[in-house]
Write a protein that holds these residues in place. Structure first.
Motif, PDB file in Angstrom:
ATOM      1  N   ALA A  85       0.821  -1.206   0.000  1.00 21.26           N
ATOM      2  CA  ALA A  85       0.000   0.000   0.000  1.00 21.26           C
ATOM      3  C   ALA A  85       0.854   1.255   0.000  1.00 21.26           C
ATOM      4  CB  ALA A  85      -0.936  -0.004   1.209  1.00 21.26           C
ATOM      5  N   ALA A  86       1.922   1.251   0.795  1.00 18.46           N
ATOM      6  CA  ALA A  86       2.785   2.425   0.886  1.00 18.46           C
ATOM      7  C   ALA A  86       3.473   2.711  -0.438  1.00 18.46           C
ATOM      8  CB  ALA A  86       3.829   2.212   1.981  1.00 18.46           C
ATOM      9  N   GLU A  87       3.968   1.675  -1.100  1.00 16.99           N
ATOM     10  CA  GLU A  87       4.758   1.884  -2.299  1.00 16.99           C
ATOM     11  C   GLU A  87       3.915   2.077  -3.541  1.00 16.99           C
ATOM     12  OE1 GLU A  87       7.902  -0.974  -2.583  1.00 16.99           O
ATOM     13  OE2 GLU A  87       8.851  -0.184  -0.771  1.00 16.99           O
ATOM     14  N   ALA A  88       2.682   1.595  -3.506  1.00 15.86           N
ATOM     15  CA  ALA A  88       1.800   1.789  -4.650  1.00 15.86           C
ATOM     16  C   ALA A  88       1.042   3.105  -4.544  1.00 15.86           C
ATOM     17  CB  ALA A  88       0.831   0.623  -4.778  1.00 15.86           C
ATOM     18  N   GLY A  89       1.184   3.792  -3.414  1.00 13.60           N
ATOM     19  CA  GLY A  89       0.478   5.056  -3.252  1.00 13.60           C
ATOM     20  C   GLY A  89      -1.021   4.867  -3.110  1.00 13.60           C
ATOM     21  N   HIS A  90      -1.432   3.757  -2.470  1.00 10.27           N
ATOM     22  CA  HIS A  90      -2.857   3.488  -2.335  1.00 10.27           C
ATOM     23  C   HIS A  90      -3.535   4.370  -1.291  1.00 10.27           C
ATOM     24  CE1 HIS A  90      -2.403  -0.829  -4.103  1.00 10.27           C
ATOM     25  NE2 HIS A  90      -2.294   0.120  -4.999  1.00 10.27           N
ATOM     26  N   THR A  91      -2.758   5.124  -0.549  1.00 12.98           N
ATOM     27  CA  THR A  91      -3.345   5.981   0.472  1.00 12.98           C
ATOM     28  C   THR A  91      -3.320   7.415  -0.006  1.00 12.98           C
ATOM     29  OG1 THR A  91      -1.186   6.106   1.537  1.00 12.98           O
ATOM     30  CG2 THR A  91      -2.722   4.480   2.399  1.00 12.98           C
ATOM     31  N   ASP A 117       9.395  14.703   4.887  1.00  7.87           N
ATOM     32  CA  ASP A 117       8.744  14.803   3.588  1.00  7.87           C
ATOM     33  C   ASP A 117       8.046  13.513   3.192  1.00  7.87           C
ATOM     34  OD1 ASP A 117      10.950  13.254   3.206  1.00  7.87           O
ATOM     35  OD2 ASP A 117      11.813  14.435   1.576  1.00  7.87           O
ATOM     36  N   GLY A 118       7.689  12.681   4.159  1.00 10.30           N
ATOM     37  CA  GLY A 118       6.991  11.450   3.844  1.00 10.30           C
ATOM     38  C   GLY A 118       5.503  11.640   3.640  1.00 10.30           C
ATOM     39  N   GLY A 119       4.965  12.827   4.016  1.00 10.66           N
ATOM     40  CA  GLY A 119       3.554  13.077   3.833  1.00 10.66           C
ATOM     41  C   GLY A 119       2.706  12.269   4.785  1.00 10.66           C
ATOM     42  N   ASP A 120       1.391  12.340   4.565  1.00 12.35           N
ATOM     43  CA  ASP A 120       0.457  11.638   5.437  1.00 12.35           C
ATOM     44  C   ASP A 120       0.322  10.163   5.082  1.00 12.35           C
ATOM     45  OD1 ASP A 120      -0.060  13.996   6.794  1.00 12.35           O
ATOM     46  OD2 ASP A 120      -1.701  14.549   5.441  1.00 12.35           O
ATOM     47  N   ALA A 121       0.743   9.771   3.863  1.00 14.38           N
ATOM     48  CA  ALA A 121       0.519   8.400   3.408  1.00 14.38           C
ATOM     49  C   ALA A 121       1.189   7.382   4.307  1.00 14.38           C
ATOM     50  CB  ALA A 121       1.007   8.237   1.973  1.00 14.38           C
ATOM     51  N   LEU A 122       2.477   7.563   4.589  1.00 13.98           N
ATOM     52  CA  LEU A 122       3.183   6.611   5.430  1.00 13.98           C
ATOM     53  C   LEU A 122       2.667   6.643   6.857  1.00 13.98           C
ATOM     54  CD1 LEU A 122       6.892   6.993   4.226  1.00 13.98           C
ATOM     55  CD2 LEU A 122       5.173   5.340   3.503  1.00 13.98           C
ATOM     56  N   ALA A 123       2.448   7.842   7.380  1.00 13.24           N
ATOM     57  CA  ALA A 123       1.964   7.965   8.753  1.00 13.24           C
ATOM     58  C   ALA A 123       0.618   7.276   8.923  1.00 13.24           C
ATOM     59  CB  ALA A 123       1.868   9.439   9.140  1.00 13.24           C
ATOM     60  N   ALA A 124      -0.240   7.370   7.922  1.00 15.74           N
ATOM     61  CA  ALA A 124      -1.555   6.741   8.000  1.00 15.74           C
ATOM     62  C   ALA A 124      -1.457   5.226   8.073  1.00 15.74           C
ATOM     63  CB  ALA A 124      -2.394   7.150   6.793  1.00 15.74           C
ATOM     64  N   LEU A 125      -0.368   4.684   7.575  1.00 10.12           N
ATOM     65  CA  LEU A 125      -0.149   3.243   7.621  1.00 10.12           C
ATOM     66  C   LEU A 125       0.643   2.811   8.848  1.00 10.12           C
ATOM     67  CD1 LEU A 125       0.749   2.778   3.855  1.00 10.12           C
ATOM     68  CD2 LEU A 125      -1.256   1.819   4.998  1.00 10.12           C
ATOM     69  N   GLY A 126       0.970   3.749   9.702  1.00 11.45           N
ATOM     70  CA  GLY A 126       1.748   3.442  10.900  1.00 11.45           C
ATOM     71  C   GLY A 126       3.229   3.338  10.643  1.00 11.45           C
ATOM     72  N   LEU A 127       3.688   3.864   9.515  1.00 10.49           N
ATOM     73  CA  LEU A 127       5.109   3.827   9.168  1.00 10.49           C
ATOM     74  C   LEU A 127       5.694   5.208   9.409  1.00 10.49           C
ATOM     75  CD1 LEU A 127       4.801   1.861   5.809  1.00 10.49           C
ATOM     76  CD2 LEU A 127       5.254   0.940   8.091  1.00 10.49           C
ATOM     77  N   ARG A 128       6.569   5.319  10.397  1.00  5.37           N
ATOM     78  CA  ARG A 128       7.069   6.629  10.787  1.00  5.37           C
ATOM     79  C   ARG A 128       8.407   6.983  10.135  1.00  5.37           C
ATOM     80  NH1 ARG A 128       4.954   8.732  15.502  1.00  5.37           N
ATOM     81  NH2 ARG A 128       6.291  10.538  15.014  1.00  5.37           N
ATOM     82  N   SER A 129       9.230   5.979   9.828  1.00 11.00           N
ATOM     83  CA  SER A 129      10.519   6.281   9.210  1.00 11.00           C
ATOM     84  C   SER A 129      10.828   5.273   8.111  1.00 11.00           C
ATOM     85  CB  SER A 129      11.646   6.307  10.250  1.00 11.00           C
ATOM     86  OG  SER A 129      11.656   5.131  11.038  1.00 11.00           O
ATOM     87  N   ALA A 130      11.691   5.700   7.196  1.00  3.93           N
ATOM     88  CA  ALA A 130      12.019   4.851   6.047  1.00  3.93           C
ATOM     89  C   ALA A 130      13.462   5.076   5.627  1.00  3.93           C
ATOM     90  CB  ALA A 130      11.081   5.158   4.878  1.00  3.93           C
ATOM     91  N   LEU A 131      14.081   4.008   5.149  1.00  2.00           N
ATOM     92  CA  LEU A 131      15.438   4.064   4.610  1.00  2.00           C
ATOM     93  C   LEU A 131      15.403   3.430   3.235  1.00  2.00           C
ATOM     94  CD1 LEU A 131      18.509   4.575   4.920  1.00  2.00           C
ATOM     95  CD2 LEU A 131      18.677   2.283   5.924  1.00  2.00           C
TER      96      LEU A 131
END
Length: 240
Positions: A85-91, A117-131
């Motif tokens: 969902a995060a990578e396909a931009g489904h949110t 700059d992760g926007g609301d999409a990742l946060a909405a999925l419970g993903l706070r950080s990314a590498l």
């Protein structure tokens, strides 16, 4: 369109989740062994996504995606549907703006999706950080491995260093699997064309050169690959 895979993020035998007491060289050696046990690029990608969660400190999820400039990412392998969902931009269809930095840099990260700059999409999925780490790149396409964490600031300099070493192993294994697949395909194509040539020799009463020329002319006339013509002849011959 590349295939999409979802794999469980379970630990590999002999490869505990990376901790300060677990030697980096030992972890990477074990990971490399698992990667090189795969025989296809798809298998390498699935294995790499699973291993990323085990070997990258702080990682809870991982995925590998491919995208072109200005296009929607295509998930090639992931540990779960959260990553898909995060990578396909489904949110909400938000772009991964930090991925744009990977055209010029091997690493890009989000410290906190609620403030960075992760926007609301990742946060909405419970993903706070990314590498995100670049696996492959050319002038128009990127292949990216991204580790995600439910906590903000999960990926420090050590995680980045380990990630770059890990992706180097993944890239080598992916190249090896690609060459293996190409060689296997070439051998199968050669055998198939040989079978079709033999069938035409018997059917038309011609020698091998004339039978092969007949295959080539049919391929050019129908504008299809020689392998497809050969497959059709062999399948027709073998059909009762």
């Amino acid at each position: 369109m590349p295939k999409r895979f979802v794999v469980a993020a379970s630990e590999f035998p002999g490869l505990p989740r990376f901790t300060a007491g677990f030697e980096l060289a030992e972890a990477l050696t074990a990971a490399s062994q698992h990667l090189h046990e795969t025989l296809t690029p798809d298998g390498t990608l699935r294995t790499a996504a699973r291993l990323a969660v085990d070997i990258l400190p702080g990682a809870d999820h991982a995925g590998i995606s491919e995208f072109e400039r200005g296009s929607t990412p295509r998930t090639l392998a992931c540990t779960d549907d959260v990553v898909r969902a995060a990578e396909a931009g489904h949110t909400g269809g938000e772009e991964h703006a930090h991925w744009d930095r990977l055209w010029d840099s091997p690493v890009a990260s989000i410290a906190d999706s609620e403030a960075d700059d992760g926007g609301d999409a990742l946060a909405a999925l419970g993903l706070r950080s990314a590498l995100s780490l670049r696996l492959r790149a050319d002038r128009r396409r990127l292949t990216v491995l991204t580790a995600y964490a439910r906590k903000p600031g999960a990926f420090d300099e050590d995680a980045t260093r380990i990630g770059r070493l890990f992706t180097a192993h993944v890239s080598i294994a992916l190249d090896t699997a690609t060459v293996h697949e190409q060689l296997t395909e070439a051998m199968h194509t050669r055998d198939l064309i040989g079978q079709a040539t033999g069938i035409l020799m018997e059917r038309q009463g011609v020698d091998a050169a004339a039978a092969f020329d007949s295959l080539v002319r049919a391929s050019q006339r129908e504008n299809v690959k020689l392998r497809a013509i050969a497959r059709r002849i062999v399948d027709t011959h073998n059909t009762p």
